[in-house]
Design a protein around this motif. Structure first.
Motif, PDB file in Angstrom:
ATOM      1  N   GLY A 144       0.823  -1.211   0.000  1.00 32.59           N
ATOM      2  CA  GLY A 144       0.000   0.000   0.000  1.00 32.59           C
ATOM      3  C   GLY A 144       0.850   1.251   0.000  1.00 32.59           C
ATOM      4  O   GLY A 144       2.072   1.216   0.099  1.00 32.59           O
ATOM      5  N   LEU A 145       0.217   2.408  -0.102  1.00 28.28           N
ATOM      6  CA  LEU A 145       0.925   3.683  -0.126  1.00 28.28           C
ATOM      7  C   LEU A 145       1.599   3.933   1.212  1.00 28.28           C
ATOM      8  O   LEU A 145       1.022   3.717   2.269  1.00 28.28           O
ATOM      9  CB  LEU A 145      -0.055   4.816  -0.435  1.00 28.28           C
ATOM     10  N   GLY A 146       2.830   4.386   1.171  1.00 28.71           N
ATOM     11  CA  GLY A 146       3.549   4.765   2.372  1.00 28.71           C
ATOM     12  C   GLY A 146       4.075   3.597   3.173  1.00 28.71           C
ATOM     13  O   GLY A 146       4.522   3.768   4.290  1.00 28.71           O
ATOM     14  N   ASP A 147       4.012   2.379   2.622  1.00 28.67           N
ATOM     15  CA  ASP A 147       4.452   1.227   3.409  1.00 28.67           C
ATOM     16  C   ASP A 147       5.840   0.743   3.011  1.00 28.67           C
ATOM     17  O   ASP A 147       6.254  -0.344   3.372  1.00 28.67           O
ATOM     18  CB  ASP A 147       3.438   0.076   3.316  1.00 28.67           C
ATOM     19  N   GLY A 148       6.580   1.522   2.269  1.00 25.15           N
ATOM     20  CA  GLY A 148       7.930   1.118   1.879  1.00 25.15           C
ATOM     21  C   GLY A 148       7.975   0.375   0.566  1.00 25.15           C
ATOM     22  O   GLY A 148       9.016  -0.137   0.184  1.00 25.15           O
ATOM     23  N   ASP A 149       6.830   0.281  -0.107  1.00 28.71           N
ATOM     24  CA  ASP A 149       6.773  -0.324  -1.434  1.00 28.71           C
ATOM     25  C   ASP A 149       7.301  -1.763  -1.426  1.00 28.71           C
ATOM     26  O   ASP A 149       8.153  -2.135  -2.218  1.00 28.71           O
ATOM     27  CB  ASP A 149       7.545   0.536  -2.445  1.00 28.71           C
ATOM     28  N   THR A 150       6.825  -2.557  -0.462  1.00 26.53           N
ATOM     29  CA  THR A 150       7.203  -3.968  -0.397  1.00 26.53           C
ATOM     30  C   THR A 150       5.978  -4.832  -0.625  1.00 26.53           C
ATOM     31  O   THR A 150       4.858  -4.431  -0.339  1.00 26.53           O
ATOM     32  CB  THR A 150       7.822  -4.304   0.975  1.00 26.53           C
ATOM     33  N   GLU A 151       6.210  -6.044  -1.139  1.00 24.04           N
ATOM     34  CA  GLU A 151       5.120  -6.971  -1.424  1.00 24.04           C
ATOM     35  C   GLU A 151       5.250  -8.216  -0.567  1.00 24.04           C
ATOM     36  O   GLU A 151       6.248  -8.409   0.119  1.00 24.04           O
ATOM     37  CB  GLU A 151       5.143  -7.363  -2.903  1.00 24.04           C
ATOM     38  N   ASP A 152       4.229  -9.057  -0.663  1.00 29.47           N
ATOM     39  CA  ASP A 152       4.197 -10.342   0.048  1.00 29.47           C
ATOM     40  C   ASP A 152       4.405 -10.160   1.550  1.00 29.47           C
ATOM     41  O   ASP A 152       5.320 -10.699   2.153  1.00 29.47           O
ATOM     42  CB  ASP A 152       5.255 -11.306  -0.517  1.00 29.47           C
ATOM     43  N   ASP A 153       3.515  -9.359   2.139  1.00 27.27           N
ATOM     44  CA  ASP A 153       3.605  -9.054   3.570  1.00 27.27           C
ATOM     45  C   ASP A 153       3.266 -10.251   4.453  1.00 27.27           C
ATOM     46  O   ASP A 153       3.573 -10.239   5.638  1.00 27.27           O
ATOM     47  CB  ASP A 153       2.672  -7.894   3.923  1.00 27.27           C
ATOM     48  N   ILE A 154       2.635 -11.264   3.875  1.00 25.25           N
ATOM     49  CA  ILE A 154       2.317 -12.491   4.610  1.00 25.25           C
ATOM     50  C   ILE A 154       2.947 -13.643   3.844  1.00 25.25           C
ATOM     51  O   ILE A 154       2.680 -13.835   2.657  1.00 25.25           O
ATOM     52  CB  ILE A 154       0.787 -12.692   4.729  1.00 25.25           C
ATOM     53  N   GLN A 155       3.785 -14.434   4.509  1.00 25.19           N
ATOM     54  CA  GLN A 155       4.484 -15.524   3.830  1.00 25.19           C
ATOM     55  C   GLN A 155       4.496 -16.772   4.705  1.00 25.19           C
ATOM     56  O   GLN A 155       4.405 -16.689   5.930  1.00 25.19           O
ATOM     57  CB  GLN A 155       5.928 -15.112   3.519  1.00 25.19           C
ATOM     58  N   GLY A 156       4.628 -17.905   4.046  1.00 31.67           N
ATOM     59  CA  GLY A 156       4.780 -19.167   4.755  1.00 31.67           C
ATOM     60  C   GLY A 156       3.490 -19.727   5.335  1.00 31.67           C
ATOM     61  O   GLY A 156       3.527 -20.556   6.232  1.00 31.67           O
ATOM     62  N   VAL A 157       2.364 -19.294   4.818  1.00 32.59           N
ATOM     63  CA  VAL A 157       1.071 -19.766   5.307  1.00 32.59           C
ATOM     64  C   VAL A 157       0.644 -20.990   4.513  1.00 32.59           C
ATOM     65  O   VAL A 157       0.620 -20.961   3.286  1.00 32.59           O
ATOM     66  CB  VAL A 157      -0.003 -18.652   5.194  1.00 32.59           C
ATOM     67  N   GLU A 158       0.323 -22.070   5.211  1.00 32.48           N
ATOM     68  CA  GLU A 158      -0.171 -23.299   4.581  1.00 32.48           C
ATOM     69  C   GLU A 158      -1.629 -23.489   4.995  1.00 32.48           C
ATOM     70  O   GLU A 158      -1.934 -24.252   5.912  1.00 32.48           O
ATOM     71  CB  GLU A 158       0.670 -24.501   5.015  1.00 32.48           C
ATOM     72  N   ALA A 159      -2.541 -22.765   4.341  1.00 36.95           N
ATOM     73  CA  ALA A 159      -3.962 -22.855   4.676  1.00 36.95           C
ATOM     74  C   ALA A 159      -4.456 -24.284   4.510  1.00 36.95           C
ATOM     75  O   ALA A 159      -4.004 -25.020   3.629  1.00 36.95           O
ATOM     76  CB  ALA A 159      -4.778 -21.906   3.797  1.00 36.95           C
ATOM     77  N   GLY A 160      -5.348 -24.687   5.397  1.00 39.56           N
ATOM     78  CA  GLY A 160      -5.911 -26.031   5.359  1.00 39.56           C
ATOM     79  C   GLY A 160      -5.074 -27.054   6.105  1.00 39.56           C
ATOM     80  O   GLY A 160      -5.375 -28.244   6.050  1.00 39.56           O
ATOM     81  N   THR A 161      -4.023 -26.605   6.792  1.00 38.76           N
ATOM     82  CA  THR A 161      -3.166 -27.507   7.561  1.00 38.76           C
ATOM     83  C   THR A 161      -3.081 -27.023   9.008  1.00 38.76           C
ATOM     84  O   THR A 161      -3.639 -25.988   9.359  1.00 38.76           O
ATOM     85  CB  THR A 161      -1.736 -27.565   6.974  1.00 38.76           C
ATOM     86  N   GLU A 162      -2.356 -27.738   9.824  1.00 38.07           N
ATOM     87  CA  GLU A 162      -2.118 -27.317  11.200  1.00 38.07           C
ATOM     88  C   GLU A 162      -0.874 -26.427  11.254  1.00 38.07           C
ATOM     89  O   GLU A 162       0.032 -26.640  12.064  1.00 38.07           O
ATOM     90  CB  GLU A 162      -1.943 -28.540  12.104  1.00 38.07           C
ATOM     91  N   ASP A 163      -0.824 -25.423  10.392  1.00 36.66           N
ATOM     92  CA  ASP A 163       0.308 -24.513  10.297  1.00 36.66           C
ATOM     93  C   ASP A 163       0.149 -23.402  11.330  1.00 36.66           C
ATOM     94  O   ASP A 163      -0.779 -22.614  11.251  1.00 36.66           O
ATOM     95  CB  ASP A 163       0.362 -23.920   8.884  1.00 36.66           C
TER      96      ASP A 163
END
Length: 174
Positions: A144-163
């Motif tokens: 988003g604007l003003g956030d340092g222009d970085t992507e993939d703020d959420i990583q390593g998520v294995e939805a549907g598992t006991e992660d």
């Protein structure tokens, strides 16, 4: 009397079977003193018939579900009669779940990815509980604007598992 009982444990729920209201015409008026045997069965009269126990009042344990229980009484002359009662063990109490996150706050908002660990506790009185991660979200926009222009703020998520371990970016929208 038929009974509807809330499940107390996965291993079984305590129940009381009471045949004290049984009568026999040969008994002293107001009593059932001519009845000599009280026998409690499941699946009475079938090949799966099983004796639960004996006695006017029987304390026992039943598993979740509906149970048709037969009381067979025998008097001093050897005459018998039966009556059925349905005991249903139900589970109407939902399971419980709680969780804590470590860390609980991402600070300072310096655009670094931080390891997050979720400590999850779940239980159910009458059975096993399975917990799976459905999603992870952020209250800040990805790139988003003003956030340092970085992507993939959420990583390593294995939805549907006991992660329970994943990475979140520490940032804040301007």
């Amino acid at each position: 009397m038929d009974q509807l009982i809330e499940c107390a444990a996965a291993e079984g729920t305590p129940v009381t079977l009471d045949g004290s209201a049984s009568t026999d015409p040969d008994s002293t008026p107001g009593t059932n003193d001519d009845i000599e045997e009280f026998d409690w069965f499941t699946d009475y009269g079938t090949p799966d018939e099983a004796l639960l126990g004996n006695g006017m009042i029987l304390e026992g344990s039943l598993m979740l579900g509906a149970h048709v229980i037969t009381l067979r009484v025998t008097d001093s002359e050897g005459e018998t009669d039966t009556d059925e009662v349905t005991v249903e063990i139900v589970d109407t109490t939902p399971p419980t779940i709680s969780f804590d996150l470590d860390p609980t706050m991402l600070w300072p908002p310096d655009h670094t990815l931080r390891a997050i660990e979720a400590m999850v506790t779940a239980s159910d009185t009458c059975g096993d509980v399975a917990v799976t991660l459905v999603s992870v979200s952020s209250n800040e926009p990805d790139n988003g604007l003003g956030d340092g222009d970085t992507e993939d703020d959420i990583q390593g998520v294995e939805a549907g598992t006991e992660d329970y371990s994943f990475m979140l970016r520490a940032e804040r929208a301007g």
